[in-house]
Motif scaffolding. Sequence first.
Motif, PDB file in Angstrom:
ATOM      1  N   HIS A  88      16.974   1.310   4.657  1.00 13.55           N
ATOM      2  CA  HIS A  88      15.909   0.342   4.394  1.00 13.55           C
ATOM      3  C   HIS A  88      14.664   1.065   3.878  1.00 13.55           C
ATOM      4  CE1 HIS A  88      14.574   1.702   8.403  1.00 13.55           C
ATOM      5  NE2 HIS A  88      13.373   1.277   8.061  1.00 13.55           N
ATOM      6  N   VAL A  89      13.744   0.257   3.370  1.00 13.84           N
ATOM      7  CA  VAL A  89      12.449   0.800   2.942  1.00 13.84           C
ATOM      8  C   VAL A  89      11.403   0.252   3.902  1.00 13.84           C
ATOM      9  CG1 VAL A  89      10.673   0.690   1.137  1.00 13.84           C
ATOM     10  CG2 VAL A  89      13.068   1.030   0.514  1.00 13.84           C
ATOM     11  N   SER A 147       0.821  -1.215   0.000  1.00 17.98           N
ATOM     12  CA  SER A 147       0.000   0.000   0.000  1.00 17.98           C
ATOM     13  C   SER A 147       0.857   1.267   0.000  1.00 17.98           C
ATOM     14  CB  SER A 147      -0.989   0.016   1.159  1.00 17.98           C
ATOM     15  OG  SER A 147      -0.301  -0.115   2.373  1.00 17.98           O
ATOM     16  N   SER A 148       2.111   1.182   0.504  1.00 20.35           N
ATOM     17  CA  SER A 148       3.018   2.323   0.364  1.00 20.35           C
ATOM     18  C   SER A 148       4.459   1.896   0.623  1.00 20.35           C
ATOM     19  CB  SER A 148       2.624   3.463   1.312  1.00 20.35           C
ATOM     20  OG  SER A 148       3.058   3.179   2.620  1.00 20.35           O
ATOM     21  N   LEU A 149       5.405   2.681   0.097  1.00 19.25           N
ATOM     22  CA  LEU A 149       6.836   2.446   0.323  1.00 19.25           C
ATOM     23  C   LEU A 149       7.436   3.760   0.827  1.00 19.25           C
ATOM     24  CD1 LEU A 149       6.294   1.135  -2.919  1.00 19.25           C
ATOM     25  CD2 LEU A 149       8.284  -0.077  -2.056  1.00 19.25           C
ATOM     26  N   ILE A 150       8.116   3.705   1.976  1.00 24.07           N
ATOM     27  CA  ILE A 150       8.754   4.909   2.501  1.00 24.07           C
ATOM     28  C   ILE A 150      10.247   4.629   2.644  1.00 24.07           C
ATOM     29  CG2 ILE A 150       8.735   6.605   4.393  1.00 24.07           C
ATOM     30  CD1 ILE A 150       5.913   5.413   5.111  1.00 24.07           C
ATOM     31  N   TYR A 151      11.069   5.518   2.065  1.00 24.07           N
ATOM     32  CA  TYR A 151      12.526   5.316   2.099  1.00 24.07           C
ATOM     33  C   TYR A 151      13.138   5.857   3.374  1.00 24.07           C
ATOM     34  CZ  TYR A 151      12.421   3.479  -2.565  1.00 24.07           C
ATOM     35  OH  TYR A 151      12.178   2.664  -3.636  1.00 24.07           O
ATOM     36  N   GLY A 189      13.985  -7.236  -6.476  1.00 24.67           N
ATOM     37  CA  GLY A 189      12.589  -6.959  -6.807  1.00 24.67           C
ATOM     38  C   GLY A 189      12.031  -5.714  -6.133  1.00 24.67           C
ATOM     39  N   LEU A 190      12.781  -5.142  -5.158  1.00 24.87           N
ATOM     40  CA  LEU A 190      12.283  -3.977  -4.427  1.00 24.87           C
ATOM     41  C   LEU A 190      12.069  -2.778  -5.357  1.00 24.87           C
ATOM     42  CD1 LEU A 190      11.547  -2.795  -1.623  1.00 24.87           C
ATOM     43  CD2 LEU A 190      13.937  -2.170  -1.348  1.00 24.87           C
ATOM     44  N   VAL A 242       6.758  -3.824   7.219  1.00 28.98           N
ATOM     45  CA  VAL A 242       7.975  -4.616   7.345  1.00 28.98           C
ATOM     46  C   VAL A 242       9.148  -3.772   6.831  1.00 28.98           C
ATOM     47  CG1 VAL A 242       7.460  -5.754   5.134  1.00 28.98           C
ATOM     48  CG2 VAL A 242       9.020  -6.846   6.702  1.00 28.98           C
ATOM     49  N   LYS A 243      10.315  -3.949   7.466  1.00 26.36           N
ATOM     50  CA  LYS A 243      11.510  -3.209   7.044  1.00 26.36           C
ATOM     51  C   LYS A 243      12.247  -4.046   6.016  1.00 26.36           C
ATOM     52  CE  LYS A 243      11.862  -1.167  11.627  1.00 26.36           C
ATOM     53  NZ  LYS A 243      12.469  -1.290  12.960  1.00 26.36           N
ATOM     54  N   VAL A 244      12.430  -3.492   4.833  1.00 30.10           N
ATOM     55  CA  VAL A 244      13.095  -4.244   3.756  1.00 30.10           C
ATOM     56  C   VAL A 244      14.439  -3.574   3.453  1.00 30.10           C
ATOM     57  CG1 VAL A 244      12.868  -5.102   1.396  1.00 30.10           C
ATOM     58  CG2 VAL A 244      10.821  -4.769   2.799  1.00 30.10           C
TER      59      VAL A 244
END
Length: 369
Positions: free
Chosen positions: A323-324, A315-319, A346-347, A338-340
């Motif tokens: 990590h994202v 639903s959203s990605l925050i940098y 694939g990110l 979740v912290k990626v």
Amino acid sequence: MTHSSASQDVLVSFRGVKKTYDGENLVVKSLDLDIYKGEFLTLLGPSGSGKTTCLMMLAGFEFPTGGEIRLGDQLLNRVPPHKRNIGMVFQNYALFPHLTVAQNVGYPLQVRGMSAAERKTRIMEALAMVHMEKFGDRYPAQLSGGQQQRIALARALVFKPQLVLMDEPLGALDKQLREHMQIELKALHSQLGMTFVYVTHDQNEALTMSDRVAVFDQGIIQQIDPVDALYETPDNLFVAGFIGDSNRLAGKLTQQDADTCALALPDGQTVHGRLIGTFAAGQPATASIRPERMRLVAADSAVTPGLQRLNCTVSSLIYFGDHVRLQCALPGQPQCFVKVPLGTPGLDRMTVDTPVTLEFLPEHLRIYA
């Protein structure tokens, strides 16, 4: 420092302590608490949870409505503050503006009738503890907030009390100074071996400094434990949500196996986790898991035996630099995140509504029945 042994010296004990201001509403409800000699105990909780009232009863500024408070073998219930041998540090410093720094620090010694020569030595020792020995002749108004806080601390330590109480002492300082003072206070505690009882509503502060933390809500201690146990094994949903970040999943209990159970989610997925509470098939329950305990995996990858999977959509990605923070949506659930780590395959191709798969160990999912 751990307090597992039964032989641990108890310095303070609360037994069945209650407090009401209006005769109807209990701000503190039947509180039992042991404070160990030499520990750094933090009372943590939201505003109005009873933590400050608890501290004020220990200091003698409030008296309990019921129950007993003991310091060693002395019953404290009606002992006035100045007869308790307890040091106190407030958020607003409470320094005397017309006295110099040295006179402020020496005040508790003067009240106790100590000779001028001995006072001088003690004042210098206390100022040295807080790295303020060059400031004895100044007045509080000539000091910064952080310096005033150090003087308030020196004044609380100067008569070598059995116990030092602190009520949000760093609350008025800016973030950087507050973090610096947290480290200093922790070091000072280790060096002096005194017992510190600290009140805050800041969970990071509690985790950084304490040996044990008592989490208050609605006048009751919800859980009291060493920091790591509090974070990894919260006793209930309030503690899980108040300490650190946690993802929640609501569903119905389906099957039980020893201390684990299955939770059926509204979208048809089922997850397994550790059961906290009593099992009843079909009963609604809420699961909680720390974001760092979940990782992103490719949907088509082979499932590692023993691991659980959860399918959701982005639903959203925050940098965040290294990590994202990936926010994920599941039908009928609060947002899950979740912290990626950057560089995860694939990110860079992910956008809103991309389907993703999260993987985790069942023991990290706590299901509160």
